[in-house]
Design an enzyme around this catalytic site. Structure first.
Site, mmCIF file in Angstrom:
data_model
loop_
_atom_site.group_PDB
_atom_site.id
_atom_site.type_symbol
_atom_site.label_atom_id
_atom_site.label_comp_id
_atom_site.label_asym_id
_atom_site.label_seq_id
_atom_site.Cartn_x
_atom_site.Cartn_y
_atom_site.Cartn_z
ATOM 1 N N THR A 42 -70.540 -4.663 11.178
ATOM 2 C CA THR A 42 -70.077 -5.438 10.036
ATOM 3 C C THR A 42 -69.928 -4.543 8.806
ATOM 4 O O THR A 42 -70.157 -3.338 8.871
ATOM 5 C CB THR A 42 -71.021 -6.647 9.788
ATOM 6 O OG1 THR A 42 -70.438 -7.487 8.812
ATOM 7 C CG2 THR A 42 -72.402 -6.212 9.350
ATOM 8 N N LYS A 48 -67.366 -0.837 9.545
ATOM 9 C CA LYS A 48 -66.320 -1.016 10.551
ATOM 10 C C LYS A 48 -65.403 0.192 10.704
ATOM 11 O O LYS A 48 -65.025 0.553 11.815
ATOM 12 C CB LYS A 48 -65.487 -2.262 10.242
ATOM 13 C CG LYS A 48 -66.256 -3.557 10.416
ATOM 14 C CD LYS A 48 -65.391 -4.745 10.104
ATOM 15 C CE LYS A 48 -66.148 -6.035 10.327
ATOM 16 N NZ LYS A 48 -65.282 -7.203 10.222
ATOM 17 N N ASN A 69 -65.237 -3.713 15.087
ATOM 18 C CA ASN A 69 -66.328 -4.637 14.786
ATOM 19 C C ASN A 69 -67.221 -4.855 16.000
ATOM 20 O O ASN A 69 -68.189 -5.598 15.930
ATOM 21 C CB ASN A 69 -65.802 -5.971 14.241
ATOM 22 C CG ASN A 69 -65.161 -6.825 15.302
ATOM 23 O OD1 ASN A 69 -64.673 -6.326 16.295
ATOM 24 N ND2 ASN A 69 -65.157 -8.121 15.078
ATOM 25 N N ASP A 87 -62.054 -9.039 15.720
ATOM 26 C CA ASP A 87 -61.549 -9.742 14.530
ATOM 27 C C ASP A 87 -60.077 -10.121 14.715
ATOM 28 O O ASP A 87 -59.647 -11.192 14.298
ATOM 29 C CB ASP A 87 -61.662 -8.867 13.272
ATOM 30 C CG ASP A 87 -63.059 -8.801 12.692
ATOM 31 O OD1 ASP A 87 -63.885 -9.680 13.008
ATOM 32 O OD2 ASP A 87 -63.319 -7.869 11.904
ATOM 33 N N GLY A 135 -58.934 -8.085 -0.199
ATOM 34 C CA GLY A 135 -59.733 -7.072 0.467
ATOM 35 C C GLY A 135 -58.858 -6.054 1.161
ATOM 36 O O GLY A 135 -57.701 -6.332 1.500
ATOM 37 N N GLY A 155 -60.514 -3.588 3.533
ATOM 38 C CA GLY A 155 -61.383 -2.900 4.484
ATOM 39 C C GLY A 155 -61.029 -3.240 5.913
ATOM 40 O O GLY A 155 -59.888 -3.598 6.225
ATOM 41 N N GLY A 156 -62.021 -3.151 6.784
ATOM 42 C CA GLY A 156 -61.808 -3.368 8.206
ATOM 43 C C GLY A 156 -61.334 -4.760 8.565
ATOM 44 O O GLY A 156 -60.431 -4.920 9.385
ATOM 45 N N ALA A 157 -61.927 -5.796 7.987
ATOM 46 C CA ALA A 157 -61.503 -7.169 8.283
ATOM 47 C C ALA A 157 -60.071 -7.394 7.799
ATOM 48 O O ALA A 157 -59.272 -8.059 8.471
ATOM 49 C CB ALA A 157 -62.455 -8.172 7.637
#
Length: 171
Positions: A5, A9, A30, A47, A68, A70-72
């Site tokens: 998380t 990530k 993830n 994800d 955002g 980032g990774g998500a």
């Protein structure tokens, strides 16, 4: 396996011995799956599947505002690219600009996010995960869909704001 998380990530993807094409394309991992001693850990990204399933009914051509970078956010961008116009807005302007270039998106400054038009708002920031901070002003929630990638028992502040606004609309 191991769940990965925020904020690890992107680093987990770089450190894993192997990675799935999906994780490489999204730019984040993830989930780490164990291999044999010779294989090492496999980085993958669930994800992407979660976003795809959750947003399958969003109308094609909808304008998306992605909060955002980032990774998500990478998973959301991978799923939503090509479905309609999309802009990204992150708190770190240089990271947001790099993310926008990578995915071919418009970058909107964080302090101007409330004036952006959208049908779908995607929160891929950690805001609201542990406190009552929200990534978007409650009085500006005016689109059709809100998708919060934050997992929090009882819901997040942005979703509470959206429900409250919806209840006021129907009064």
């Amino acid at each position: 396996g191991v769940a990965v998380t925020v904020p690890h990530k992107e680093t987990a993807l770089q450190l894993a011995a192997r990675s799935s094409r999906l994780a490489r394309t999204a730019g984040a991992c993830n989930t780490l799956l164990p291999g044999t001693d010779a294989d090492g850990w496999l980085a993958t990204n669930t994800d992407v599947w979660g976003v795809r399933c959750a947003l399958r009914r969003v109308t094609a051509g909808s304008r998306t505002l992605l909060l955002g970078c980032g990774g998500a956010a990478g998973a959301a961008a991978l799923v939503l690219r090509g479905r309609g116009p999309m802009a990204v807005c992150g708190r770190d302007s240089s990271k947001s600009a790099a993310f926008a270039r990578r995915w071919g998106l418009e970058a909107i400054p964080w302090d101007q996010r409330a004036s952006a038009r959208w049908n779908l708002l995607v929160n891929a920031t950690p805001l609201g995960r542990q406190d009552d901070e929200t990534p978007y002003p409650a009085d500006c929630l005016c689109g059709q869909w809100i998708f919060d990638m934050v997992v929090r028992h009882g819901g997040t502040p942005i979703l509470s704001d959206a429900w409250e606004g919806l209840e006021q609309f129907y009064e």
